[in-house]
Design a protein around this motif. Structure first.
Motif, PDB file in Angstrom:
ATOM      1  N   ASP A  33      22.495  99.357  61.887  1.00  0.00           N
ATOM      2  CA  ASP A  33      22.957  97.972  61.857  1.00  0.00           C
ATOM      3  C   ASP A  33      22.976  97.355  63.252  1.00  0.00           C
ATOM      4  N   ASN A  34      22.463  98.072  64.233  1.00  0.00           N
ATOM      5  CA  ASN A  34      22.446  97.595  65.610  1.00  0.00           C
ATOM      6  C   ASN A  34      20.997  97.427  66.052  1.00  0.00           C
ATOM      7  N   LEU A  35      20.495  96.204  65.996  1.00  0.00           N
ATOM      8  CA  LEU A  35      19.102  95.974  66.368  1.00  0.00           C
ATOM      9  C   LEU A  35      18.913  95.903  67.872  1.00  0.00           C
ATOM     10  N   ALA A  36      19.843  95.237  68.567  1.00  0.00           N
ATOM     11  CA  ALA A  36      19.662  95.054  70.009  1.00  0.00           C
ATOM     12  C   ALA A  36      20.993  94.930  70.747  1.00  0.00           C
ATOM     13  N   GLY A  37      21.988  95.697  70.323  1.00  0.00           N
ATOM     14  CA  GLY A  37      23.256  95.698  71.040  1.00  0.00           C
ATOM     15  C   GLY A  37      24.383  94.925  70.394  1.00  0.00           C
ATOM     16  N   GLU A  38      24.119  94.289  69.244  1.00  0.00           N
ATOM     17  CA  GLU A  38      25.148  93.458  68.615  1.00  0.00           C
ATOM     18  C   GLU A  38      26.197  94.269  67.849  1.00  0.00           C
ATOM     19  N   SER A  39      25.897  95.508  67.499  1.00  0.00           N
ATOM     20  CA  SER A  39      26.846  96.373  66.782  1.00  0.00           C
ATOM     21  C   SER A  39      26.908  97.725  67.494  1.00  0.00           C
ATOM     22  N   PRO A  40      27.642  97.809  68.594  1.00  0.00           N
ATOM     23  CA  PRO A  40      27.618  99.011  69.429  1.00  0.00           C
ATOM     24  C   PRO A  40      28.109 100.291  68.759  1.00  0.00           C
ATOM     25  N   ASN A  41      28.667 100.206  67.557  1.00  0.00           N
ATOM     26  CA  ASN A  41      29.103 101.410  66.852  1.00  0.00           C
ATOM     27  C   ASN A  41      27.939 102.179  66.240  1.00  0.00           C
ATOM     28  N   TYR A  42      26.750 101.598  66.266  1.00  0.00           N
ATOM     29  CA  TYR A  42      25.564 102.203  65.663  1.00  0.00           C
ATOM     30  C   TYR A  42      24.465 102.320  66.715  1.00  0.00           C
ATOM     31  N   PRO A  43      23.495 103.221  66.516  1.00  0.00           N
ATOM     32  CA  PRO A  43      22.395 103.347  67.490  1.00  0.00           C
ATOM     33  C   PRO A  43      21.596 102.042  67.599  1.00  0.00           C
ATOM     34  N   ASN A  44      21.175 101.727  68.808  1.00  0.00           N
ATOM     35  CA  ASN A  44      20.423 100.509  69.099  1.00  0.00           C
ATOM     36  C   ASN A  44      18.937 100.743  68.785  1.00  0.00           C
ATOM     37  N   VAL A  45      18.431 100.029  67.786  1.00  0.00           N
ATOM     38  CA  VAL A  45      17.056 100.210  67.314  1.00  0.00           C
ATOM     39  C   VAL A  45      16.036  99.893  68.400  1.00  0.00           C
ATOM     40  N   CYS A  46      16.106  98.703  68.971  1.00  0.00           N
ATOM     41  CA  CYS A  46      15.098  98.292  69.959  1.00  0.00           C
ATOM     42  C   CYS A  46      15.148  99.167  71.205  1.00  0.00           C
ATOM     43  N   ALA A  47      16.333  99.458  71.712  1.00  0.00           N
ATOM     44  CA  ALA A  47      16.461 100.312  72.895  1.00  0.00           C
ATOM     45  C   ALA A  47      15.936 101.713  72.605  1.00  0.00           C
ATOM     46  N   SER A  48      16.202 102.226  71.417  1.00  0.00           N
ATOM     47  CA  SER A  48      15.711 103.560  71.053  1.00  0.00           C
ATOM     48  C   SER A  48      14.185 103.595  71.056  1.00  0.00           C
ATOM     49  N   ALA A  49      13.561 102.568  70.492  1.00  0.00           N
ATOM     50  CA  ALA A  49      12.093 102.498  70.462  1.00  0.00           C
ATOM     51  C   ALA A  49      11.526 102.346  71.876  1.00  0.00           C
ATOM     52  N   ASN A  50      12.135 101.481  72.675  1.00  0.00           N
ATOM     53  CA  ASN A  50      11.647 101.234  74.034  1.00  0.00           C
ATOM     54  C   ASN A  50      11.831 102.452  74.938  1.00  0.00           C
ATOM     55  N   ASN A  51      12.952 103.149  74.799  1.00  0.00           N
ATOM     56  CA  ASN A  51      13.259 104.276  75.677  1.00  0.00           C
ATOM     57  C   ASN A  51      12.510 105.545  75.308  1.00  0.00           C
ATOM     58  N   TRP A  52      12.006 105.622  74.076  1.00  0.00           N
ATOM     59  CA  TRP A  52      11.348 106.857  73.644  1.00  0.00           C
ATOM     60  C   TRP A  52      10.167 107.180  74.525  1.00  0.00           C
ATOM     61  N   PRO A  53       9.206 106.433  74.869  1.00  0.00           N
ATOM     62  CA  PRO A  53       8.813 105.116  74.369  1.00  0.00           C
ATOM     63  C   PRO A  53       7.783 105.236  73.245  1.00  0.00           C
ATOM     64  N   ALA A  54       7.938 104.403  72.234  1.00  0.00           N
ATOM     65  CA  ALA A  54       7.006 104.377  71.110  1.00  0.00           C
ATOM     66  C   ALA A  54       5.718 103.669  71.508  1.00  0.00           C
ATOM     67  N   ASP A  55       4.632 104.054  70.840  1.00  0.00           N
ATOM     68  CA  ASP A  55       3.362 103.348  71.015  1.00  0.00           C
ATOM     69  C   ASP A  55       3.263 102.159  70.065  1.00  0.00           C
ATOM     70  N   VAL A  56       3.857 102.303  68.875  1.00  0.00           N
ATOM     71  CA  VAL A  56       3.929 101.198  67.910  1.00  0.00           C
ATOM     72  C   VAL A  56       5.285 101.236  67.214  1.00  0.00           C
ATOM     73  N   PHE A  57       5.704 100.079  66.735  1.00  0.00           N
ATOM     74  CA  PHE A  57       6.994  99.904  66.076  1.00  0.00           C
ATOM     75  C   PHE A  57       6.743  99.202  64.744  1.00  0.00           C
ATOM     76  N   VAL A  58       7.291  99.749  63.658  1.00  0.00           N
ATOM     77  CA  VAL A  58       7.128  99.141  62.337  1.00  0.00           C
ATOM     78  C   VAL A  58       8.503  99.056  61.677  1.00  0.00           C
ATOM     79  N   SER A  59       8.932  97.840  61.378  1.00  0.00           N
ATOM     80  CA  SER A  59      10.197  97.599  60.685  1.00  0.00           C
ATOM     81  C   SER A  59       9.883  97.256  59.227  1.00  0.00           C
TER      82      SER A  59
END
Length: 184
Positions: A54-80
């Motif tokens: 439920d945390n796409l970019a920091g708005e719900s800090p109780n859950y893992p941050n989706v965008c930061a997780s993808a960027n920090n991995w770093p992913a080659d592609v992202f599919v939502s």
């Protein structure tokens, strides 16, 4: 190729769109499809991470941050992954969103869109720009938001229930088509 999958919404927190007549939620459907896409892509040799939060970019800090997780991995592609919904029960079909056209994201979306439409016979609603969508705006790799079909339309909803495996296979083929197209 490192593929980050984000089944939209979060069961127990935000179920997304709902079809009460069929007793299904967007979050549950896209999680099942996402798990199958991950399996297909791993079998095709991709490295895959899947995160439904439920945390796409920091708005719900109780859950893992989706965008930061993808960027920090770093992913080659992202599919939502998502299910569309509309007030009109007549609305139907598949569409993909990208930050902007004429980009690597646009190519990825076209591959996924084509595979879903051709495999499942959904109405082709096309690839559209969605620069305000958080997962497209806040990711640094080619990113696509896929609206599989309309959970609010009876025919589409039945496909979402009965043909999850077909949706997953089509999405995985779309990703691998994109990888081959890029020569990676």
């Amino acid at each position: 190729m490192k593929v980050f999958l984000n089944p939209g919404h979060c069961p127990g927190v935000d179920c997304g769109a709902v079809n009460n007549d069929y007793g299904v939620t967007e979050a549950a459907i896209v999680r099942e499809v996402g798990d199958m896409v991950a399996d297909y892509l791993r079998k095709a040799g991709c490295e895959v991470k899947l995160l439904q939060s439920d945390n796409l970019a920091g708005e719900s800090p109780n859950y893992p941050n989706v965008c930061a997780s993808a960027n920090n991995w770093p992913a080659d592609v992202f599919v939502s992954l998502h299910c569309n919904a509309a007030a009109s029960e007549q609305a139907n079909g598949t569409e993909c969103f990208v930050f902007s056209h004429w980009s690597a994201s646009d190519s990825l979306a076209a591959c996924i869109q084509s595979q879903i439409v051709n495999s499942l016979g959904t109405l082709d609603r096309g690839v559209k720009e969605g620069p305000r969508l958080i997962v497209l705006h806040n990711t640094t790799m080619p990113a696509v938001l896929v609206e599989l079909a309309f959970i609010s339309n009876d025919v589409d909803c039945q496909k979402l229930i009965d043909r999850k495996k077909d949706f997953a296979a089509a999405i995985a083929r779309g990703v691998t088509d994109y990888i081959q197209e890029r020569g990676e």
